[in-house]
Scaffold this motif. Sequence first.
Motif, mmCIF file in Angstrom:
data_model
loop_
_atom_site.group_PDB
_atom_site.id
_atom_site.type_symbol
_atom_site.label_atom_id
_atom_site.label_comp_id
_atom_site.label_asym_id
_atom_site.label_seq_id
_atom_site.Cartn_x
_atom_site.Cartn_y
_atom_site.Cartn_z
ATOM 1 N N LEU A 1 0.835 -1.201 0.000
ATOM 2 C CA LEU A 1 0.000 0.000 0.000
ATOM 3 C C LEU A 1 0.871 1.253 0.000
ATOM 4 O O LEU A 1 0.644 2.196 -0.785
ATOM 5 C CB LEU A 1 -0.912 -0.015 1.228
ATOM 6 N N ASN A 2 1.873 1.262 0.853
ATOM 7 C CA ASN A 2 2.800 2.397 0.892
ATOM 8 C C ASN A 2 3.601 2.502 -0.409
ATOM 9 O O ASN A 2 3.925 3.605 -0.863
ATOM 10 C CB ASN A 2 3.743 2.260 2.085
ATOM 11 N N ARG A 3 3.906 1.353 -0.997
ATOM 12 C CA ARG A 3 4.606 1.358 -2.282
ATOM 13 C C ARG A 3 3.755 2.028 -3.359
ATOM 14 O O ARG A 3 4.290 2.736 -4.233
ATOM 15 C CB ARG A 3 4.950 -0.077 -2.695
ATOM 16 N N ALA A 4 2.442 1.813 -3.315
ATOM 17 C CA ALA A 4 1.561 2.439 -4.313
ATOM 18 C C ALA A 4 1.650 3.958 -4.240
ATOM 19 O O ALA A 4 1.626 4.646 -5.277
ATOM 20 C CB ALA A 4 0.120 1.972 -4.099
ATOM 21 N N VAL A 5 1.763 4.497 -3.030
ATOM 22 C CA VAL A 5 1.941 5.941 -2.873
ATOM 23 C C VAL A 5 3.246 6.378 -3.514
ATOM 24 O O VAL A 5 3.305 7.371 -4.257
ATOM 25 C CB VAL A 5 1.918 6.341 -1.384
ATOM 26 N N ALA A 6 4.315 5.629 -3.239
ATOM 27 C CA ALA A 6 5.621 5.975 -3.795
ATOM 28 C C ALA A 6 5.616 5.879 -5.319
ATOM 29 O O ALA A 6 6.197 6.725 -6.013
ATOM 30 C CB ALA A 6 6.696 5.056 -3.209
ATOM 31 N N VAL A 7 4.958 4.851 -5.860
ATOM 32 C CA VAL A 7 4.835 4.731 -7.321
ATOM 33 C C VAL A 7 4.088 5.929 -7.889
ATOM 34 O O VAL A 7 4.456 6.474 -8.939
ATOM 35 C CB VAL A 7 4.119 3.415 -7.695
ATOM 36 N N GLY B 1 3.797 8.938 -11.476
ATOM 37 C CA GLY B 1 2.535 9.613 -11.736
ATOM 38 C C GLY B 1 1.378 8.941 -11.031
ATOM 39 O O GLY B 1 1.415 7.739 -10.746
ATOM 40 N N PRO B 2 0.321 9.727 -10.729
ATOM 41 C CA PRO B 2 -0.789 9.199 -9.926
ATOM 42 C C PRO B 2 -1.520 8.034 -10.569
ATOM 43 O O PRO B 2 -2.025 7.158 -9.857
ATOM 44 C CB PRO B 2 -1.698 10.410 -9.746
ATOM 45 N N ARG B 3 -1.602 7.986 -11.894
ATOM 46 C CA ARG B 3 -2.321 6.868 -12.520
ATOM 47 C C ARG B 3 -1.557 5.561 -12.352
ATOM 48 O O ARG B 3 -2.176 4.504 -12.164
ATOM 49 C CB ARG B 3 -2.574 7.177 -13.998
ATOM 50 N N ALA B 4 -0.251 5.641 -12.389
ATOM 51 C CA ALA B 4 0.547 4.438 -12.103
ATOM 52 C C ALA B 4 0.339 4.016 -10.648
ATOM 53 O O ALA B 4 0.259 2.821 -10.336
ATOM 54 C CB ALA B 4 2.026 4.710 -12.373
ATOM 55 N N GLY B 5 0.238 4.990 -9.746
ATOM 56 C CA GLY B 5 -0.030 4.683 -8.346
ATOM 57 C C GLY B 5 -1.392 4.038 -8.161
ATOM 58 O O GLY B 5 -1.542 3.074 -7.401
ATOM 59 N N LEU B 6 -2.405 4.561 -8.872
ATOM 60 C CA LEU B 6 -3.749 3.987 -8.775
ATOM 61 C C LEU B 6 -3.783 2.567 -9.344
ATOM 62 O O LEU B 6 -4.496 1.703 -8.823
ATOM 63 C CB LEU B 6 -4.755 4.879 -9.523
ATOM 64 N N ASP C 1 -6.189 -5.350 -1.848
ATOM 65 C CA ASP C 1 -7.514 -5.507 -1.230
ATOM 66 C C ASP C 1 -7.983 -4.158 -0.711
ATOM 67 O O ASP C 1 -7.291 -3.511 0.099
ATOM 68 C CB ASP C 1 -7.407 -6.521 -0.084
ATOM 69 N N ASP C 2 -9.193 -3.726 -1.134
ATOM 70 C CA ASP C 2 -9.666 -2.397 -0.731
ATOM 71 C C ASP C 2 -10.121 -2.329 0.723
ATOM 72 O O ASP C 2 -10.525 -1.266 1.210
ATOM 73 C CB ASP C 2 -10.793 -1.908 -1.655
ATOM 74 N N SER C 3 -10.042 -3.453 1.441
ATOM 75 C CA SER C 3 -10.383 -3.425 2.868
ATOM 76 C C SER C 3 -9.164 -3.119 3.741
ATOM 77 O O SER C 3 -9.289 -3.032 4.970
ATOM 78 C CB SER C 3 -10.984 -4.768 3.299
ATOM 79 N N LEU C 4 -8.009 -2.954 3.130
ATOM 80 C CA LEU C 4 -6.806 -2.646 3.906
ATOM 81 C C LEU C 4 -6.959 -1.323 4.645
ATOM 82 O O LEU C 4 -7.556 -0.375 4.115
ATOM 83 C CB LEU C 4 -5.590 -2.542 2.983
ATOM 84 N N PRO C 5 -6.411 -1.224 5.865
ATOM 85 C CA PRO C 5 -6.407 0.069 6.555
ATOM 86 C C PRO C 5 -5.707 1.119 5.699
ATOM 87 O O PRO C 5 -4.660 0.851 5.106
ATOM 88 C CB PRO C 5 -5.611 -0.220 7.838
ATOM 89 N N ARG C 6 -6.287 2.297 5.614
ATOM 90 C CA ARG C 6 -5.746 3.446 4.879
ATOM 91 C C ARG C 6 -5.838 3.299 3.359
ATOM 92 O O ARG C 6 -5.410 4.189 2.622
ATOM 93 C CB ARG C 6 -4.294 3.737 5.274
ATOM 94 N N TYR C 7 -6.435 2.204 2.850
ATOM 95 C CA TYR C 7 -6.585 2.051 1.404
ATOM 96 C C TYR C 7 -7.361 3.231 0.821
ATOM 97 O O TYR C 7 -6.950 3.832 -0.181
ATOM 98 C CB TYR C 7 -7.304 0.733 1.095
ATOM 99 N N TYR D 1 -5.914 10.410 -1.983
ATOM 100 C CA TYR D 1 -4.720 11.215 -2.279
ATOM 101 C C TYR D 1 -4.319 11.089 -3.748
ATOM 102 O O TYR D 1 -4.031 12.093 -4.419
ATOM 103 C CB TYR D 1 -3.576 10.768 -1.373
ATOM 104 N N LEU D 2 -4.309 9.866 -4.260
ATOM 105 C CA LEU D 2 -3.888 9.658 -5.646
ATOM 106 C C LEU D 2 -4.891 10.248 -6.639
ATOM 107 O O LEU D 2 -4.499 10.793 -7.673
ATOM 108 C CB LEU D 2 -3.682 8.167 -5.905
ATOM 109 N N HIS D 3 -6.179 10.152 -6.328
ATOM 110 C CA HIS D 3 -7.190 10.780 -7.195
ATOM 111 C C HIS D 3 -7.033 12.300 -7.191
ATOM 112 O O HIS D 3 -7.178 12.945 -8.235
ATOM 113 C CB HIS D 3 -8.597 10.386 -6.751
ATOM 114 N N GLU D 4 -6.719 12.870 -6.036
ATOM 115 C CA GLU D 4 -6.485 14.312 -5.995
ATOM 116 C C GLU D 4 -5.270 14.676 -6.838
ATOM 117 O O GLU D 4 -5.306 15.655 -7.597
ATOM 118 C CB GLU D 4 -6.282 14.785 -4.553
ATOM 119 N N ARG D 5 -4.199 13.891 -6.723
ATOM 120 C CA ARG D 5 -3.001 14.160 -7.521
ATOM 121 C C ARG D 5 -3.298 14.039 -9.020
ATOM 122 O O ARG D 5 -2.667 14.703 -9.841
ATOM 123 C CB ARG D 5 -1.894 13.175 -7.135
ATOM 124 N N ASP D 6 -4.296 13.222 -9.355
ATOM 125 C CA ASP D 6 -4.671 13.024 -10.763
ATOM 126 C C ASP D 6 -5.662 14.076 -11.258
ATOM 127 O O ASP D 6 -6.086 14.027 -12.414
ATOM 128 C CB ASP D 6 -5.265 11.624 -10.946
#
Length: 383
Positions: free
Chosen positions: A302-308, A313-318, A325-331, A337-342
């Motif tokens: 999950l943290n790696r997705a932020v770094a990616v 770019g945010p679409r690569a992160g998304l 799994d979208d049930s992860l804490p902080r998912y 955050y990534l949608h805002e960056r996009d």
Amino acid sequence: MDDALIRSLTPAVLGILVRRGADFAAAEDAVQDALIEAVRVWPDDPPRDPKGWLVTAAWRKFLDATRAETARKRREDLVEAEPAPGAASDTDDTLQLYFLCAHPSLTPSSAVALTLRAVGGLTTRQIAQAYLVPEATMAQRISRAKKTVGDVRFDQPGDVATVLRVLYLVFNEGYSGDVDLAAEAIRLTRQLAAAIDHPEVAGLLALMLLHHARRASRTAADGSLVALADQDRSRWDTRMIAEGVEILQAALAKDRLGEFQAQAAIAALHADAPEAGETDWVQIVEWYDELAKLTDSPIVRLNRAVAVGEADGPRAGLKALGELDDSLPRYTAVAAYLHERDGDEQTAARLYVEAAEKASNLAEREYLTRQAARLNRKSPPHR
């Protein structure tokens, strides 16, 4: 009286009693009684050999308690002539105490409490205040923990990884009451690093120092959270950062990479950037790849997705986020955050609201709510 000295001597004194034959629970009680006696006596009559004084006093307390329980044959057999006062043994049993207090038969909360009591030298009241629970509750937790490890052989090898997890749990509790648990965790990890030459011990110490160096900038004057990118980096403790980096470099040079070293490397890259925009996100992604290999943790991914999202770019992160799994804490917070960056501020605002509802603590909930309100003011949702 030097409280720091007493706390630093506590594990050594406890270890000596256990090595002489006292079971852990009885030895720990005797050491605590000796510490109370030291608080009463030392201000007016400081000993020349504080460690020897504590060993003698604690052994007397143990023998007194043992003689009072004559029905228990095992303890009767331990009653011998009291050793003559004098210099205490130089044998350092601190490492064994770490292993004992982090025994796998204990729950994480019990292991933390026992470590703070037996190795850290904190009182039950201090530990209870730090964890915001009644003193009686904490006393019961510690008592059960002592009984659980009471029959564990003191010379059995321990698991360093378990000890490090317990210390990291202590560190992440931060500060409450009159005990700064983050600072206490750093002190205990320094003590462990002095007792054992292990790259992951050094890695954890480096990680703690690098995180703790940013502590002053993590909250605003009103107590609200400040995101890493928005922190005032002039308030970061550069001396602590330099120490953490030096310790990390020495650990990495041993070429035995572990998860705490990898986490510390990521923290070091954040600390190295003079401004948020100068962060080396490409290298951070590479370290997250290493960390994912070591732990296979969904939180790491999950943290790696932020770094990616920052590196590519945010679409690569998304896209990376979508594999989790979208049930992860902080998912949901990461998705916002990534949608805002996009540039999709309406979706981001909606997701910030959802994330706030799922937040596990008040500070995080308030932060996410503020992010949603900020975006809604810029781009009100369609009616």
